[in-house]
Motif scaffolding. Structure first.
Motif, PDB file in Angstrom:
ATOM      1  N   LEU A 183       0.851  -1.190   0.000  1.00 22.91           N
ATOM      2  CA  LEU A 183       0.000   0.000   0.000  1.00 22.91           C
ATOM      3  C   LEU A 183       0.884   1.235   0.000  1.00 22.91           C
ATOM      4  O   LEU A 183       1.763   1.379   0.859  1.00 22.91           O
ATOM      5  CB  LEU A 183      -0.912   0.015   1.233  1.00 22.91           C
ATOM      6  N   LEU A 184       0.657   2.128  -0.953  1.00 25.63           N
ATOM      7  CA  LEU A 184       1.345   3.413  -0.994  1.00 25.63           C
ATOM      8  C   LEU A 184       0.373   4.502  -0.578  1.00 25.63           C
ATOM      9  O   LEU A 184      -0.788   4.506  -1.022  1.00 25.63           O
ATOM     10  CB  LEU A 184       1.879   3.727  -2.386  1.00 25.63           C
TER      11      LEU A 184
ATOM     12  N   ILE B 191      -4.905  -0.553   4.844  1.00 25.72           N
ATOM     13  CA  ILE B 191      -3.758  -0.666   5.747  1.00 25.72           C
ATOM     14  C   ILE B 191      -3.724  -2.049   6.384  1.00 25.72           C
ATOM     15  O   ILE B 191      -2.680  -2.719   6.420  1.00 25.72           O
ATOM     16  CB  ILE B 191      -3.816   0.430   6.834  1.00 25.72           C
ATOM     17  N   ALA B 192      -4.859  -2.493   6.883  1.00 28.14           N
ATOM     18  CA  ALA B 192      -4.933  -3.788   7.573  1.00 28.14           C
ATOM     19  C   ALA B 192      -4.587  -4.950   6.655  1.00 28.14           C
ATOM     20  O   ALA B 192      -4.039  -5.968   7.108  1.00 28.14           O
ATOM     21  CB  ALA B 192      -6.322  -3.981   8.168  1.00 28.14           C
ATOM     22  N   ASN B 193      -4.883  -4.822   5.364  1.00 27.82           N
ATOM     23  CA  ASN B 193      -4.686  -5.918   4.419  1.00 27.82           C
ATOM     24  C   ASN B 193      -3.315  -5.916   3.744  1.00 27.82           C
ATOM     25  O   ASN B 193      -3.055  -6.760   2.874  1.00 27.82           O
ATOM     26  CB  ASN B 193      -5.766  -5.882   3.339  1.00 27.82           C
ATOM     27  N   SER B 194      -2.437  -5.006   4.129  1.00 32.08           N
ATOM     28  CA  SER B 194      -1.150  -4.858   3.441  1.00 32.08           C
ATOM     29  C   SER B 194       0.000  -5.487   4.214  1.00 32.08           C
ATOM     30  O   SER B 194       0.011  -5.495   5.451  1.00 32.08           O
ATOM     31  CB  SER B 194      -0.864  -3.371   3.208  1.00 32.08           C
ATOM     32  N   ASP B 195       0.975  -5.994   3.462  1.00 33.03           N
ATOM     33  CA  ASP B 195       2.205  -6.510   4.060  1.00 33.03           C
ATOM     34  C   ASP B 195       3.232  -5.399   4.231  1.00 33.03           C
ATOM     35  O   ASP B 195       3.992  -5.381   5.200  1.00 33.03           O
ATOM     36  CB  ASP B 195       2.806  -7.606   3.174  1.00 33.03           C
TER      37      ASP B 195
ATOM     38  N   GLN C  72       3.785  -6.260   9.820  1.00 26.76           N
ATOM     39  CA  GLN C  72       3.920  -5.452   8.615  1.00 26.76           C
ATOM     40  C   GLN C  72       5.280  -4.776   8.553  1.00 26.76           C
ATOM     41  O   GLN C  72       6.016  -4.722   9.554  1.00 26.76           O
ATOM     42  CB  GLN C  72       2.815  -4.388   8.584  1.00 26.76           C
ATOM     43  N   ILE C  73       5.602  -4.268   7.369  1.00 29.98           N
ATOM     44  CA  ILE C  73       6.797  -3.459   7.158  1.00 29.98           C
ATOM     45  C   ILE C  73       6.342  -2.050   6.822  1.00 29.98           C
ATOM     46  O   ILE C  73       5.469  -1.854   5.966  1.00 29.98           O
ATOM     47  CB  ILE C  73       7.670  -4.024   6.020  1.00 29.98           C
TER      48      ILE C  73
ATOM     49  N   ALA D 147       8.489  -6.512  -0.183  1.00 30.95           N
ATOM     50  CA  ALA D 147       7.230  -7.265  -0.229  1.00 30.95           C
ATOM     51  C   ALA D 147       7.454  -8.688  -0.712  1.00 30.95           C
ATOM     52  O   ALA D 147       6.905  -9.638  -0.147  1.00 30.95           O
ATOM     53  CB  ALA D 147       6.226  -6.556  -1.133  1.00 30.95           C
ATOM     54  N   GLN D 148       8.265  -8.853  -1.757  1.00 32.78           N
ATOM     55  CA  GLN D 148       8.420 -10.194  -2.332  1.00 32.78           C
ATOM     56  C   GLN D 148       9.609 -10.958  -1.771  1.00 32.78           C
ATOM     57  O   GLN D 148       9.570 -12.198  -1.696  1.00 32.78           O
ATOM     58  CB  GLN D 148       8.517 -10.122  -3.851  1.00 32.78           C
TER      59      GLN D 148
END
Length: 281
Positions: free
Chosen positions: A30-31, A91-95, A124-125, A230-231
């Motif tokens: 997420l940006l 936000i909640a769904n992002s790594d 999260q990061i 992320a990856q």
């Protein structure tokens, strides 16, 4: 003791993708950024996230950036950053969450930064760049204690954030002490020959040049870091180091035929460059 960041980090991090993988395998990014005046910053960052290989990319930005985003990077999803419910869900769904490019520093931006800092979790990061760093410095905000946090300031932003003024930033131990005090896991201090500070070591980039002195270069770097972390999530510190090296290595290659390297060109060239690394070409 600072050691040189070398190209070996690329081959260590950029590996062949598993055949049975899918888009969820490579992380959800997420940006958050891009106001009316600085929308280009978040667009370039988003293009770099997708180019760097993140599985799913979402951009929370001003509504005015919707059409340009879908034109420039149709692979990215959109969230209206004034829709609080949708933003909190994203936000909640992002790594990985990258906030700051083109965000601005008005009252609404301050509120956004506060929301993100309160919402992120230990799973999260968080990457903090640009305007968000200025807001945190001006508002005396604290970085979250349990979230892996990466910050990407240029030297003036670092001076505001840490109190280490420009004429003292060559004293690397001062930067390292402030990194620890501020609870930053990885500090990417952007300068001529960028230095990456972590709890394990300090690495200095020896490539790159004045052809990178163009607006948007830092936005593409932040997006590249987000895509890599992320990856290549098994070791986010090494993912950051590889992203920093790849960003400047691409620019250096392009400088052979370009007096100035456009940041958006780096974002577009990332998939090709990463394929060459993976194939040892």
């Amino acid at each position: 003791m600072i050691s040189e960041l070398k190209s070996e980090i690329l081959h260590e991090v950029i590996v062949r993708r598993p055949d049975d993988s899918h888009k969820g395998t490579f992380g959800r990014v997420l940006l958050i950024g891009g106001n009316i005046q600085y929308g280009g910053a978040i667009l370039m960052a988003a293009s770099a996230v997708v180019g760097a290989g993140a599985g799913l990319t979402t951009v929370a930005t001003d509504l005015i950036n919707l059409a340009p985003l879908h034109t420039r990077t149709p692979e990215a999803m959109f969230v209206d950053w004034r829709n609080n419910a949708d933003l909190m869900t994203a936000i909640a769904n992002s790594d990985v969450i990258l906030m700051g490019p083109g965000m601005g520093t008005d009252g609404f931006a301050v509120q956004l930064v506060q929301q993100v800092l309160q919402a992120v979790t230990e799973n999260q990061i968080l990457i903090v760049d640009g305007s968000a760093l200025t807001i945190m410095a001006e508002q005396n905000m604290m970085f979250p204690r349990d979230t892996f946090t990466i910050v990407t300031p240029h030297q003036m932003e670092w001076a505001r954030l840490s109190g280490v003024q420009l004429n003292y930033q060559a004293e690397h131990q001062l930067n390292e002490v402030q990194r620890q005090i501020l609870n930053i896991d990885v500090l990417v201090l952007k300068q001529h020959h960028t230095i990456i500070y972590t709890k394990d070591d300090q690495k200095q980039l020896q490539i790159g040049g004045a052809y990178q002195a163009t607006g948007g270069m830092g936005d593409v770097l932040a997006g590249t870091i987000a895509g890599f972390t992320a990856q290549f999530k098994a070791n986010p510190t090494k993912a950051v180091q590889a992203a920093v090296y790849a960003h400047s290595a691409i620019a250096e290659e392009m400088a052979g035929h370009s007096y100035v390297v456009k940041p958006s060109f780096i974002a577009d060239f990332l998939p090709n460059y990463m394929a060459r690394i993976q194939l040892n070409l």
